[in-house]
Design a protein around this motif. Structure first.
Motif, PDB file in Angstrom:
ATOM      1  N   ASP A 442      10.366   0.423  -7.694  1.00 31.93           N
ATOM      2  CA  ASP A 442       9.455   0.668  -8.807  1.00 31.93           C
ATOM      3  C   ASP A 442       9.043  -0.664  -9.414  1.00 31.93           C
ATOM      4  O   ASP A 442       9.853  -1.362 -10.033  1.00 31.93           O
ATOM      5  N   LEU A 443       7.780  -1.024  -9.235  1.00 33.06           N
ATOM      6  CA  LEU A 443       7.205  -2.231  -9.825  1.00 33.06           C
ATOM      7  C   LEU A 443       6.036  -1.866 -10.737  1.00 33.06           C
ATOM      8  O   LEU A 443       5.172  -2.697 -11.013  1.00 33.06           O
ATOM      9  N   SER A 444       6.008  -0.656 -11.212  1.00 34.86           N
ATOM     10  CA  SER A 444       4.878  -0.165 -11.992  1.00 34.86           C
ATOM     11  C   SER A 444       4.797  -0.817 -13.364  1.00 34.86           C
ATOM     12  O   SER A 444       5.749  -1.444 -13.847  1.00 34.86           O
ATOM     13  N   SER A 445       3.617  -0.669 -13.994  1.00 29.20           N
ATOM     14  CA  SER A 445       3.383  -1.141 -15.362  1.00 29.20           C
ATOM     15  C   SER A 445       3.704  -2.613 -15.525  1.00 29.20           C
ATOM     16  O   SER A 445       4.453  -3.030 -16.410  1.00 29.20           O
ATOM     17  N   PHE A 465      11.440   7.128  -4.107  1.00 25.96           N
ATOM     18  CA  PHE A 465      10.075   6.901  -4.569  1.00 25.96           C
ATOM     19  C   PHE A 465       9.655   5.455  -4.358  1.00 25.96           C
ATOM     20  O   PHE A 465      10.481   4.540  -4.285  1.00 25.96           O
ATOM     21  N   LEU A 466       8.347   5.299  -4.260  1.00 28.66           N
ATOM     22  CA  LEU A 466       7.702   3.994  -4.271  1.00 28.66           C
ATOM     23  C   LEU A 466       6.616   4.067  -5.333  1.00 28.66           C
ATOM     24  O   LEU A 466       5.695   4.883  -5.243  1.00 28.66           O
ATOM     25  N   SER A 467       6.726   3.231  -6.362  1.00 26.73           N
ATOM     26  CA  SER A 467       5.745   3.224  -7.429  1.00 26.73           C
ATOM     27  C   SER A 467       5.226   1.814  -7.655  1.00 26.73           C
ATOM     28  O   SER A 467       5.991   0.909  -7.987  1.00 26.73           O
ATOM     29  N   LEU A 468       3.916   1.668  -7.462  1.00 21.76           N
ATOM     30  CA  LEU A 468       3.223   0.409  -7.738  1.00 21.76           C
ATOM     31  C   LEU A 468       2.134   0.640  -8.771  1.00 21.76           C
ATOM     32  O   LEU A 468       1.210  -0.161  -8.903  1.00 21.76           O
ATOM     33  N   SER A 469       2.232   1.727  -9.512  1.00 21.38           N
ATOM     34  CA  SER A 469       1.159   2.135 -10.408  1.00 21.38           C
ATOM     35  C   SER A 469       1.013   1.208 -11.605  1.00 21.38           C
ATOM     36  O   SER A 469       1.935   0.475 -11.976  1.00 21.38           O
ATOM     37  N   TYR A 470      -0.190   1.250 -12.185  1.00 18.55           N
ATOM     38  CA  TYR A 470      -0.531   0.515 -13.399  1.00 18.55           C
ATOM     39  C   TYR A 470      -0.244  -0.977 -13.280  1.00 18.55           C
ATOM     40  O   TYR A 470       0.502  -1.577 -14.048  1.00 18.55           O
ATOM     41  N   ASN A 471      -0.871  -1.547 -12.248  1.00 25.32           N
ATOM     42  CA  ASN A 471      -0.915  -2.984 -12.052  1.00 25.32           C
ATOM     43  C   ASN A 471      -2.378  -3.388 -11.878  1.00 25.32           C
ATOM     44  O   ASN A 471      -3.283  -2.654 -12.304  1.00 25.32           O
ATOM     45  N   LEU A 472      -2.618  -4.521 -11.253  1.00 23.96           N
ATOM     46  CA  LEU A 472      -3.979  -4.986 -10.991  1.00 23.96           C
ATOM     47  C   LEU A 472      -4.198  -5.165  -9.492  1.00 23.96           C
ATOM     48  O   LEU A 472      -4.970  -6.034  -9.054  1.00 23.96           O
ATOM     49  N   LEU A 473      -3.511  -4.346  -8.708  1.00 26.00           N
ATOM     50  CA  LEU A 473      -3.619  -4.435  -7.254  1.00 26.00           C
ATOM     51  C   LEU A 473      -5.011  -4.021  -6.801  1.00 26.00           C
ATOM     52  O   LEU A 473      -5.635  -3.134  -7.385  1.00 26.00           O
ATOM     53  N   GLU A 474      -5.495  -4.659  -5.749  1.00 25.08           N
ATOM     54  CA  GLU A 474      -6.851  -4.394  -5.296  1.00 25.08           C
ATOM     55  C   GLU A 474      -6.895  -4.310  -3.775  1.00 25.08           C
ATOM     56  O   GLU A 474      -5.874  -4.431  -3.095  1.00 25.08           O
ATOM     57  N   GLY A 475      -8.098  -4.105  -3.278  1.00 25.75           N
ATOM     58  CA  GLY A 475      -8.278  -3.998  -1.834  1.00 25.75           C
ATOM     59  C   GLY A 475      -7.998  -2.605  -1.335  1.00 25.75           C
ATOM     60  O   GLY A 475      -7.645  -1.695  -2.097  1.00 25.75           O
TER      61      GLY A 475
END
Length: 972
Positions: A442-445, A465-475
């Motif tokens: 979890d690396l979210s927020s 779970f894998l959570s990458l939500s609420y970051n600035l990831l693109e592509g």
């Protein structure tokens, strides 16, 4: 000759006595065993051999002595499926040395006849269903060395003080029972005591000082009780054999001694036991486990943290856990100098600031490192990569910044990594792909940028779970996402991801929750979603998806929530949605679909009316999360002030409160003071809550209250007018929140004080209390079920419920409220951990003392206590509630016939009908209504969360009670 005869007679007499003794022992012991068997109603067959066809010394489980071959010295029937009761005849086994009846289903009392045994050294009645008090005469068993009675939930009453008269006792295990009262000081008299476990009971009061004077005490377990006061200095400052110290989940407070692990005074080091010491002798030289979680212990400065310095002398320390306390100030660098044998280091849910020690990697044996829910700043040290034995690493909910060090990829044993809710920047290190045992990431927020590394998507080990939500990831989302074949949850919400959703995502067949909302995904919805047969929640809202909705989405068996709002979807809506038996929420709004009214109504009828509301809440929540992901924690409240509320200058607040005059003080709490004031040219009377920024935790309280109140709009909640985040005239930080003024103060004052209220009333009538109760349940129901995400108040009590000019209630003080963000809910669901909830004594739910996860049921418990208090006038902390008696049981014992006896008599001062003995009809109806309210309070405040009413049911019930009473009065 006569002399020979006399000798023969004496010999014969001795033989007769010996035979008589053996015969009596035979008959007595055999009879006692048969009497014991007679009380056993079921067993595994172990007692089949117990019949008089064979010697009882050969019966299974029975051991007879060598010196006295006909006397029973041991009885071991552990784990034999015994049911029934323990016969008092057990006390006739007068030569018994050991009794073991553990791990059965025995019921009833512990026989007092056990106290007649003089020889027993060990008794084990643990893990049964015994339902009595511990007999006080058990102290007569002066040979007792070990006593095990744990895990008998029916064993209640107090610990008999006489137990301190057992000089040989070395092991006393009474945990997981229902013991009440205090720890008797006589426990400190047992000089040979090595193990004492009283955990998971209802003990209160302080820990006896004398326990700390026992040099042989090795294990002390007192967790999950209601113990209070300071830790006895002697307990941690005397040389002892203590190696297991576990006192978590109590109400202990104060600072830890700075010499916790330091050496003895130099004059004592010169010659102890014939040895010559060249260095200091650690006070707790054998200490291995030190757990103090969820108490009220504190540290505020460098001096208070010196106990960490002293613990560096404890070379055998394996676990140090001080989470859920009131530790503040900077984390000492000496933490990294603790023994290399340390395996668990936990400080969660405190107010700790500063940086993580740069040499934290010195603790090479760490398996669990938990710094979550503090206010740590700075970067994650590069040396963290040296913790190669780590299995769990929790850094979430802090203010950490900088890049995630690539060295984190060296933690190849890691199973769980959670660094969510920080301000981490830069790209996600591809080295995380080396963590082949990782089950949850979890690396979210945060503020992470760049693309999602393919290496992470190759981690087939992720099963939770894998959570990458609420970051600035693109592509684009790499097609390698299909390699994540095992996780139950994948969250990519709130980023800048674009391109088409790859068809390979359908390979994630065991996914239950998939959230990809708030991105820029284009193209059509892949038909391969149908392969995720266990999917329950799918959120693709707020993207740029087009095309039609795949008809096979409607055939996913367990799908409960589907969010497709704010896209460019077109075509027809699959007919199967209307026939779904599992779908609870379907949001297709803001698309190019036909018949939108119908599309919003095809969810299950019982929840269809909520869809528009849910849609709005999801959209509003996404806006806030976008703000959160791009904003450091310190700035969230400030930006909320600038964007959502009018700014009020410090000088206006200073002027409006007459320079914070004492004459304007309305109340004072832990984190600040509430003043009466005026704003806008003295036209508006307000309440101004000024936070004491020097008080540890005040910023956290300010932040929590801002976050909660910015989300809520309800007539039964105190209305926030504005905030102030500035500097005062001394150049110091200043924070305040301005609320609407509540003319009648707190509910607590009306319940417990006789003061002149409105219209000459001196207290609240029964009808007014019913109306107030309805307002309270409406407020909580809105927080739990009307807010998305839900909000847990965490500190509901009469002093936090305010009354307006019309005597209607407004719930306030959200200083420790918790907004259950997606990441928080997800973590709790999979880890079961608590998130540092604190409340007020008497109102806080008991499960917080048992380490259970935060939930809305805790507010329900507080509601139940508050309802009982409102209608009885008794506070849960009243002196009358002790020795196992609580407000809950006090009220329960009065139902149904004595409810009028416990009612607050002040309620009837404004109801002439009640004081008129002839009006029996109205008295009867009022008694019924009062009983119903008290019953509701009891159902809400049960010990077990699963047995409490839901908030929605409690709300409906309270409305029904009030409405029935109103109808009764009208009909009369």
């Amino acid at each position: 000759m006569p002399l020979v005869r006399i000798r023969c007679l004496l010999l014969l007499l001795q033989l007769l006595l010996l035979f008589s003794s053996a015969w009596m022992g035979h008959g007595g012991d055999e009879g006692a065993l048969l009497a014991f068997k007679a009380k056993i109603s079921h067993h595994s067959g172990v007692l089949d051999s117990w019949n008089q066809s064979t010697s009882y010394c050969s019966w299974e489980g029975v051991t007879c002595g060598k010196r006295h071959p006909w006397r029973v010295v041991a009885l071991d029937l552990s784990a034999q499926g015994l049911t029934g009761t323990i016969s008092p005849a057990i006390g006739n086994l007068t030569f018994l040395l050991s009794l073991n009846l553990s791990t059965n289903a025995l019921q009833g009392d512990i026989p007092t006849s056990i106290g007649s045994l003089r020889r027993p050294q060990r008794i084990d009645l643990s893990e049964n269903m015994l339902t009595s008090v511990i007999p006080s005469n058990i102290s007569r068993c002066i040979s007792f060395r070990e006593m095990y009675m744990y895990s008998n939930m029916g064993v209640q009453g107090t610990i008999p003080p006489e137990i301190g008269d057992m000089p040989s006792l070395s092991v006393l295990m009474l945990f997981n029972c229902s013991i009440t009262g205090t720890m008797p000081p006589s426990l400190g008299n047992i000089s040979r005591l090595t193990k004492l476990s009283l955990s998971m009971n209802y003990l209160e009061g302080s820990i006896p000082v004398g326990i700390g004077n026992n040099p042989y005490l090795a294990v002390l377990q007192l967790s999950v009780n209601n113990l209070s006061g300071l830790l006895p200095p002697s307990l941690l400052s005397n040389p002892s054999s203590l190696y297991y110290f576990y006192v978590a989940e109590n109400k202990l407070h104060g600072r830890l001694p700075s010499d916790l692990g330091n050496g003895l005074p130099s004059m004592l080091q010169m010659g102890i036991g014939g040895n010559q010491f060249t260095g200091p002798l650690p006070l707790l030289q054998d200490l291995q486990v030190f757990v103090l979680d969820y108490n009220m212990c504190e540290a505020n400065n460098e001096q208070d943290w010196e106990f960490i310095d002293s613990l560096t002398n404890c070379s055998r320390l394996q676990m140090l856990s001080i989470g859920g306390n009131q530790f503040a100030g900077k984390l000492p660098s000496s933490l990294a100098n603790l023994t290399s044998n340390l395996q668990w280091l936990r400080t969660p849910s405190n107010y700790i600031s500063g940086v993580i020690p740069s040499d934290i990697g010195n603790l090479a044996s760490l398996a669990n490192l938990d710094f979550d829910d503090n206010i740590l700043t700075g970067a994650i040290p590069e040396s963290i990569g040296k913790l190669t034995q780590s299995i769990q690493l929790y850094l979430y909910s802090n203010n950490l910044s900088g890049r995630i060090p690539s060295s984190i990829g060296n933690l190849t044993a890691l199973s769980e990594l959670n660094a969510s809710g920080n301000s981490l920047e830069g790209s996600i290190p591809p080295s995380i792909g080396n963590l082949r045992k990782l089950s949850a990431l979890d690396l979210s927020s945060n503020k992470l940028t760049g693309v999602i590394p393919n290496e992470i998507l190759e981690l087939s080990s992720i099963t939770i779970f894998l959570s990458l939500s609420y970051n600035l990831l693109e592509g684009p989302l790499p097609s390698e996402v299909g390699n994540l074949v095992n996780p139950k949850q994948l969250s990519l919400s709130g980023n800048k991801l674009s391109g088409e959703i790859p068809d390979t995502i359908g390979n994630c067949r065991v996914l239950e929750i998939l959230t990809m909302d708030d991105n820029s995904f284009q193209g059509s919805i892949p038909a391969t979603f149908r392969n995720m047969a266990g999917l329950t929640i799918l959120n693709l809202a707020n993207n740029q998806l087009n095309g039609s909705i795949p008809s096979n989405l409607a055939t996913i068996t367990y799908l409960q929530e589907l969010y497709l709002a704010h896209n460019n979807l077109s075509g027809v809506i699959p007919e199967l949605f209307g026939n779904s038996t599992t779908l609870l929420c379907l949001d297709l709004s803001f698309n190019n679909l036909p018949d939108m009214t119908r599309s919003l109504m095809i969810a299950i009828p019982t929840v269809a009316a909520l869809l528009l509301i849910l849609s709005g809440l999801v959209w509003a929540g996404s806006l806030y999360r976008k703000l959160l992901k791009t904003t450091p924690k310190e700035e969230v409240a400030a930006q909320f002030i600038e964007r959502e509320l009018p700014i009020v200058p410090y000088k206006d607040i200073l002027k409006g409160t007459d320079g914070f005059s004492e004459s304007n003080v309305l109340g004072q709490g832990r984190y600040g003071t509430v003043y009466r004031g005026t704003l806008e040219n003295e036209a508006t009377v307000v309440a101004v809550k000024v936070f004491n920024v020097r008080q540890s935790g005040s910023y956290k309280s300010f932040q929590a209250e801002c976050e909660a109140l910015r989300r809520v709009r309800h007539r039964c909640l105190v209305k926030i007018i504005t905030c102030c985040s500035s500097v005062n005239h001394h150049g110091q930080d200043f924070r305040a929140i301005v609320f609407e003024f509540m003319a009648n103060g707190s509910l607590d004052r009306w319940i417990h004080s006789n003061f002149e209220g409105q219209n000459g009333q001196i207290t609240l009538s029964f009808s007014q209390r019913l109306d107030i109760a309805v307002d309270i349940v409406d407020a909580l129901d809105y927080l739990h079920n009307g807010c998305k995400p839900p909000i847990i108040h965490c500190d509901l009590k009469p002093s936090n419920i305010l009354l307006n000019q019309d005597m209607r209630a407004r719930v306030g003080d959200f200083g420790i409220a918790k907004v259950l963000h997606e990441a928080t809910i997800k973590y709790l669901a999979y880890s079961g951990s608590t998130i540092g909830i604190r409340g007020s004594i008497g109102y806080i739910a008991p499960e917080y003392g048992e380490g259970l996860a935060v939930s809305t049921s805790s507010d329900v418990f507080s509601l139940g206590i508050t309802l009982i208090e409102m209608f009885t006038g008794k506070s849960p902390t009243d002196d009358m509630f002790r020795d196992g008696v609580s407000l809950h049981f006090y009220a329960k014992a009065a139902l149904p016939y004595k409810v009028m006896e416990i009612a607050d008599s002040n309620m009837w001062l404004h109801d002439g009908a009640i004081s008129n003995d002839n009006d029996t009809w109205h008295i009867t109806r009022t008694r019924e209504c009062l009983s119903a309210v008290i019953q509701l309070g009891i159902l809400c405040s049960t010990q077990l969360p699963k047995e409490r009413m839901s908030m929605s049911d409690a709300t409906a019930k309270m409305h029904a009670i009030r409405d029935k009473y109103i109808c009764t009065k009208k009909s009369k």
